[in-house]
Scaffold this active site. Structure first.
Site, PDB file in Angstrom:
ATOM      1  CG  ASP A 135      -2.094   1.175   1.070  1.00 17.78           C
ATOM      2  OD1 ASP A 135      -2.561   1.082  -0.008  1.00 17.78           O
ATOM      3  OD2 ASP A 135      -2.197   1.934   2.134  1.00 17.78           O
ATOM      4  CG  HIS A 142      -4.200  10.861   2.095  1.00 22.01           C
ATOM      5  ND1 HIS A 142      -5.018  10.956   2.811  1.00 22.01           N
ATOM      6  CD2 HIS A 142      -3.259   9.823   2.424  1.00 22.01           C
ATOM      7  CE1 HIS A 142      -5.093   9.978   3.818  1.00 22.01           C
ATOM      8  NE2 HIS A 142      -4.130   9.305   3.444  1.00 22.01           N
ATOM      9  CD  GLU A 207      -6.109   4.942   4.464  1.00 18.83           C
ATOM     10  OE1 GLU A 207      -5.362   4.453   3.369  1.00 18.83           O
ATOM     11  OE2 GLU A 207      -5.655   5.304   5.394  1.00 18.83           O
ATOM     12  CD  GLU A 209      -5.491   2.933  -0.220  1.00 21.00           C
ATOM     13  OE1 GLU A 209      -4.644   2.137  -1.038  1.00 21.00           O
ATOM     14  OE2 GLU A 209      -5.374   3.235   0.802  1.00 21.00           O
ATOM     15  CG  ASP A 241      -5.321   0.267   3.570  1.00 17.47           C
ATOM     16  OD1 ASP A 241      -5.508  -0.854   3.993  1.00 17.47           O
ATOM     17  OD2 ASP A 241      -4.502   1.222   3.805  1.00 17.47           O
ATOM     18  NE  ARG A 245      -7.258   6.954   9.184  1.00 19.38           N
ATOM     19  CZ  ARG A 245      -6.718   6.684   8.057  1.00 19.38           C
ATOM     20  NH1 ARG A 245      -5.498   6.663   8.336  1.00 19.38           N
ATOM     21  NH2 ARG A 245      -7.220   7.214   7.087  1.00 19.38           N
ATOM     22  CD  GLN A 248      -2.508   4.492  10.638  1.00 18.82           C
ATOM     23  OE1 GLN A 248      -3.764   4.438  10.765  1.00 18.82           O
ATOM     24  NE2 GLN A 248      -1.930   4.677   9.787  1.00 18.82           N
ATOM     25  CE  LYS A 261      -3.540   2.241   7.291  1.00 16.79           C
ATOM     26  NZ  LYS A 261      -3.982   3.180   6.193  1.00 16.79           N
ATOM     27  CB  THR A 265      -7.134  -4.808   2.596  1.00 13.71           C
ATOM     28  OG1 THR A 265      -6.451  -4.194   3.444  1.00 13.71           O
ATOM     29  CG2 THR A 265      -7.047  -3.836   1.581  1.00 13.71           C
ATOM     30  CD  GLU A 368      -7.405  13.017   3.286  1.00 11.79           C
ATOM     31  OE1 GLU A 368      -6.927  13.954   2.619  1.00 11.79           O
ATOM     32  OE2 GLU A 368      -7.961  11.895   2.641  1.00 11.79           O
TER      33      GLU A 368
END
Length: 422
Positions: A135, A142, A207, A209, A241, A245, A248, A261, A265, A368
């Protein structure tokens, strides 16, 4: 009269290559110019088969190849794309050309039409065996947003960010196909100034992607140069993904993402051949400073893709991240991944990293969109979200421009959040 199973004499004319005898709207994302590959089952035939999506149908390629493409039929008997991926670009081109011909030329209709399965009756499977999963972190927007959120008093970008494609190796064993529910993970948490606890994540994020699927492997010790990308990359998919948070934040120093993570996925059920995206190629943004020679694509053909993603939460559109602005291309990611001698394997998946644009309405993650939970989103039912709640359903879709004003669809990656396991 049964159609000749050999290709008709002469090339497929331009008009035929734009239309299909299968009823498909001109702007359908799975028109004859897309023809993505996947793996599926049906209630009446539980064994996995390889399929090609066309409109609201799936062509059973396992059966069709046995009758019409005997020289390559063995690529599809296992019901996954693994053997096709390993066959290489010459075979990829041959198979795609033949499938397009079957679906465009009326002379094949009698043989092929009985092999069309209504997509609504099919259950998707993970289309290929994921070998290694990498990844990346390729969106400047971002990376800048996260830098401003997490390091408000420092530079948004780390010193290395514009010199190399940053990435981490993920866990291929927890890749799941679109539609698979995601169970809220548990782990160690520590908010600033608080005790360490073990609990379900309270900051489950998405996420959005784009993923690139490797077909042809490379030799150990031999880096893959920028110009050889299309010898190795078979196609494109969508990736979510998922990120816990809070887990993490506590674990990632100094080695980076791990349990925050690796719990799941999600990937889309359909892999769009790279050849289908030729009309969506766009130049990458200007690079400053100029990358080192092995990453320098100055003067090379356009390495970006004009793909627009859409993220919906509980059927409410949240954002439209544009892939065209990604700072690092898949060619550069492939070159950097192998520059130390690491080899590619069939089934490797390279995810782009979160796709975000310059505005809030183009962000590809909730961290975000809500500015780390300080600006919650209000949904149409009046509820608010900073991060995901149990029962939420996230859908990410993607489209790109095709020839003759057609749309190339990347399908969707969808999942609902289930409560944490006891």
């Amino acid at each position: 009269m049964t159609p000749d199973t050999r290709p008709p004499a002469g090339p497929l004319d331009a008009a035929a290559s734009r239309a299909s005898w299968v009823e498909v709207e001109h702007d359908h994302p799975f028109g004859i110019r897309t023809l993505p590959y996947g793996s599926f089952t049906t209630p009446d035939a539980p064994g996995a088969r390889v399929g090609v999506a066309i409109g609201e149908h799936i062509l059973d390629l396992t059966a069709a190849a046995g009758a019409l493409l005997p020289e390559h039929a063995g690529l599809f008997t296992a019901g996954s794309l693994d053997r096709l991926l390993a066959a290489g670009p010459t075979v990829w081109s041959q198979v795609r050309s033949r499938v397009m011909r079957w679906l465009a030329d009326e002379r094949y209709r009698r043989a092929v039409e009985p092999l069309l399965v209504p997509a609504a009756t099919a259950t998707p499977r993970l289309p290929f065996t994921v070998a290694d999963y990498v990844d990346f972190y390729a969106s400047e927007h971002h990376a800048t947003n996260l830098g401003r959120i997490l390091r408000p008093d420092g530079d948004p970008l780390t010193p290395n960010w514009k010199h190399l494609p940053i990435g981490y190796h993920g866990r291929s064993g927890t890749m799941v196909v679109s539609g698979t529910p995601v169970v809220r993970p548990r782990g160690q948490l520590r908010a600033p100034g608080s005790e360490i606890t073990f609990a379900p994540t309270a900051r489950l994020d998405i996420e959005a992607e784009v993923g690139f699927v490797v077909g042809t492997p490379s030799r150990p010790g031999r880096p893959v140069p920028l110009a050889e990308t299309e010898r190795h990359v078979f196609g494109v998919c969508l990736v979510n993904d998922w990120s816990a948070r809070d887990i993490q934040a506590w674990e990632y120093v100094p080695l980076g993402p791990f349990l925050g993570k690796s719990f799941a996925t999600s990937v889309s059920a359909w892999i769009v051949p790279l050849d289908a995206l030729r009309h969506a190629r766009v130049p990458a943004p200007p690079r400053d400073p100029r990358p080192l020679p092995y990453l320098d694509d100055t003067g090379a053909p356009p390495g970006g893709f004009d793909i627009e993603l859409e993220i919906s939460l509980n059927r409410h559109l949240l954002s439209r991240p544009p892939f065209a602005g990604m700072y690092w291309t898949v060619a550069q990611q492939l070159a950097h991944l192998t520059v130390n001698g690491a080899s590619l394997r069939t089934g490797d998946l390279l995810a782009s990293g979160t796709v975000s644009g310059p505005t809030r309405a183009q962000c590809g993650s909730l961290i975000e969109l809500t500015w780390n939970g300080t600006q919650p989103l209000t949904l149409p039912d009046g509820s608010t979200r900073d991060f995901l709640e149990d029962g939420d359903e996230v859908v990410i879709t993607g489209t790109a421009p095709g020839p003759d004003a057609t749309v190339i669809g990347l399908g969707e990656v969808r999942a609902r959040i289930l409560p944490s396991a006891p």
